[in-house]
Design a protein around this motif. Structure first.
Motif, PDB file in Angstrom:
ATOM      1  N   LYS A  92      48.153  15.568  28.860  1.00 55.11           N
ATOM      2  CA  LYS A  92      48.607  16.924  28.547  1.00 55.11           C
ATOM      3  C   LYS A  92      48.666  17.132  27.042  1.00 55.11           C
ATOM      4  O   LYS A  92      48.331  18.219  26.546  1.00 55.11           O
ATOM      5  N   LEU A 146      42.980  26.696  33.264  1.00 55.86           N
ATOM      6  CA  LEU A 146      44.256  26.668  33.984  1.00 55.86           C
ATOM      7  C   LEU A 146      44.307  27.745  35.060  1.00 55.86           C
ATOM      8  O   LEU A 146      44.800  27.504  36.166  1.00 55.86           O
ATOM      9  N   ARG A 188      42.280  26.745  38.029  1.00 57.08           N
ATOM     10  CA  ARG A 188      42.944  25.699  38.822  1.00 57.08           C
ATOM     11  C   ARG A 188      44.213  26.214  39.502  1.00 57.08           C
ATOM     12  O   ARG A 188      44.878  25.460  40.207  1.00 57.08           O
ATOM     13  N   ARG A 191      46.946  27.095  38.015  1.00 58.58           N
ATOM     14  CA  ARG A 191      48.114  26.538  37.344  1.00 58.58           C
ATOM     15  C   ARG A 191      48.708  27.553  36.383  1.00 58.58           C
ATOM     16  O   ARG A 191      48.029  28.483  35.910  1.00 58.58           O
ATOM     17  N   LYS A 192      49.976  27.375  36.061  1.00 60.32           N
ATOM     18  CA  LYS A 192      50.689  28.285  35.164  1.00 60.32           C
ATOM     19  C   LYS A 192      50.198  28.094  33.734  1.00 60.32           C
ATOM     20  O   LYS A 192      50.008  26.973  33.277  1.00 60.32           O
TER      21      LYS A 192
END
Length: 210
Positions: free
Chosen positions: A2, A69, A72, A74-75
């Motif tokens: 990350k 993101l 995917r 995701r946030k």
């Protein structure tokens, strides 16, 4: 992973600037051929071209992070949106005027936005954002959360000032050194701050385990 993902636009910017500087004439030819409509006067010098191409690459890398993101499911952190906003605004000015002074302001404004955001959230909305971010991982006394929130506020404010000092005083005529500082200096300062913070929190973590 990350951490590497978060620093991706910065690494892309750094790599493109350094590589561009090593092949300045080729980069100038590319910029003046394919990006002339984005440049004031329609062209950039060999000295300006590496910053132009690096800024464009950084903007694209930041935008692709968000696209990835979203794809995917995701946030997307607010930090990414804020970074993209300033990258587009100040990066766009940098490209159009082929003037690196605009992009040099970007890190400072982001850091100061973080500092102001922490203060406003805490004292206007009564919300400690540091506690909100770390509260699920740590159980700390209320006064410690207050110290952490204040310390991050001061750190971001100071980091913004340091960036201005390095960009416009220490390395005023040396953009390459500022780029290196942005890539490694501020990153090193952030990691050092986190280490100091971890040492400070160690005794509370031990007390909790006991």
């Amino acid at each position: 992973m990350k951490i590497l993902f978060d620093f991706l636009p910065l690494l892309v910017f750094f790599a493109c600037y350094k590589l561009g500087g090593m092949h300045a004439e080729a980069v100038q030819a590319f910029v003046n051929t394919y990006m002339s409509s984005l440049l004031a006067g329609g062209s950039a010098t060999a000295e300006q071209a590496p910053m132009v191409i690096a800024t464009l690459a950084g903007i694209l890398a930041n935008a692709l992070q968000i696209v990835y993101l979203k794809a995917r499911g995701r946030k997307v952190d607010f930090m990414l949106w804020l970074s993209l906003f300033f990258f587009v605004v100040f990066g766009g000015l940098t490209i159009y005027f082929h003037d690196e002074n605009f992009i040099k302001w970007k890190p400072t404004l982001i850091y100061w936005c973080f500092a102001v955001g922490l203060l406003v959230a805490r004292y206007y909305f009564k919300n400690n954002l540091i506690r909100k971010a770390m509260g699920t991982q740590l159980s700390l006394p209320d006064e410690v959360w207050e110290k952490l929130n204040l310390s991050w506020t001061v750190f971001f404010a100071a980091l913004g000032c340091i960036n201005l000092f390095v960009a416009f005083v220490l390395f005023k005529a040396d953009t390459a050194s500022w780029v290196s500082f942005k890539a490694f200096g501020t990153t090193g300062l952030t990691f050092a701050f986190i280490i100091v913070q971890t040492i400070f929190l160690a005794k509370y973590i031990k007390d909790e385990e006991a």
